[in-house]
Motif scaffolding. Structure first.
Motif, PDB file in Angstrom:
ATOM      1  N   ARG A  61       0.843  -1.213   0.000  1.00  9.28           N
ATOM      2  CA  ARG A  61       0.000   0.000   0.000  1.00  9.28           C
ATOM      3  C   ARG A  61       0.872   1.255   0.000  1.00  9.28           C
ATOM      4  NH1 ARG A  61      -5.119   0.127   0.313  1.00  9.28           N
ATOM      5  NH2 ARG A  61      -5.403  -1.848   1.367  1.00  9.28           N
ATOM      6  N   GLN A  62       1.976   1.230   0.747  1.00  8.41           N
ATOM      7  CA  GLN A  62       2.906   2.365   0.747  1.00  8.41           C
ATOM      8  C   GLN A  62       3.533   2.532  -0.634  1.00  8.41           C
ATOM      9  OE1 GLN A  62       3.429   4.781   3.129  1.00  8.41           O
ATOM     10  NE2 GLN A  62       4.515   5.690   1.403  1.00  8.41           N
ATOM     11  N   ILE A  65       1.095   4.253  -2.803  1.00  8.59           N
ATOM     12  CA  ILE A  65       1.100   5.702  -2.510  1.00  8.59           C
ATOM     13  C   ILE A  65       2.272   6.357  -3.221  1.00  8.59           C
ATOM     14  CG2 ILE A  65       1.438   7.418  -0.670  1.00  8.59           C
ATOM     15  CD1 ILE A  65      -0.163   5.421   1.164  1.00  8.59           C
ATOM     16  N   LYS A  68       1.504   6.694  -6.857  1.00 10.02           N
ATOM     17  CA  LYS A  68       0.586   7.812  -7.089  1.00 10.02           C
ATOM     18  C   LYS A  68       1.314   9.150  -7.029  1.00 10.02           C
ATOM     19  CE  LYS A  68      -3.883   9.619  -5.758  1.00 10.02           C
ATOM     20  NZ  LYS A  68      -5.094   9.392  -4.955  1.00 10.02           N
ATOM     21  N   GLU A  69       2.208   9.301  -6.054  1.00  8.35           N
ATOM     22  CA  GLU A  69       2.958  10.555  -5.923  1.00  8.35           C
ATOM     23  C   GLU A  69       3.871  10.790  -7.116  1.00  8.35           C
ATOM     24  OE1 GLU A  69       4.982  10.146  -2.186  1.00  8.35           O
ATOM     25  OE2 GLU A  69       3.159  10.547  -1.010  1.00  8.35           O
ATOM     26  N   GLU A  83      -5.259   1.383  -7.767  1.00  4.96           N
ATOM     27  CA  GLU A  83      -5.947   1.707  -6.508  1.00  4.96           C
ATOM     28  C   GLU A  83      -7.267   0.945  -6.399  1.00  4.96           C
ATOM     29  OE1 GLU A  83      -4.622   6.211  -5.313  1.00  4.96           O
ATOM     30  OE2 GLU A  83      -6.114   6.008  -6.911  1.00  4.96           O
TER      31      GLU A  83
END
Length: 137
Positions: A61-62, A65, A68-69, A83
């Motif tokens: 999950r990290q 993230i 996405k960033e 996601e």
């Protein structure tokens, strides 16, 4: 286990209540990279790899993230797809690490089906289901 066929997940849950569903990670990666510019494919592939090669769902999950960033503004469709499907793409992480490599992709299953088709195609008529089983098994 599925590779994105519509309705498959619902059919699996209807026929096998309480089961878990795993989307093929390799099909998801391949589909995602088709939407990425050639010059970014290797870097995006590495970002995706950090998700599905993570040692736990929390680390995956990290990594999502981080994806996405890093890529969310350039490839929002790719990030959105990962996601939305995160739980089905990481189901294999619920199992021991020794067997995860056999669960996260449909490639072995697809190869088996291809071999069965190859073996049975040369025999035009079978005398019954038992004859097919003898050839396949």
């Amino acid at each position: 286990m599925g590779d994105g066929l519509r309705g498959l997940e619902e059919a699996v849950f209807r026929e096998f209540p309480g089961s878990k569903f795993q989307l093929c990670v390799l099909h998801a990666v391949k589909g995602s990279l088709k939407k990425v510019r050639k010059m970014d494919r290797e870097a995006v592939a590495e970002s995706l790899k950090t998700i599905y090669r993570a040692s736990s769902k929390e680390k995956a999950r990290q990594a999502l993230i981080n994806l996405k960033e890093k890529w969310g503004k350039i490839y929002p469709e790719v990030v959105k797809r990962w996601e939305e499907n995160f739980n089905n793409l990481t189901t294999f992480m619920d199992y021991p690490e020794e067997i995860r490599k056999f669960i996260y992709t449909t490639n072995q299953l697809e190869r088996l089906m291809k071999e069965i088709k190859r073996r049975t195609k040369v025999i035009e008529v079978f005398s019954g289901p038992e004859a097919v089983c003898k050839v396949v098994y």
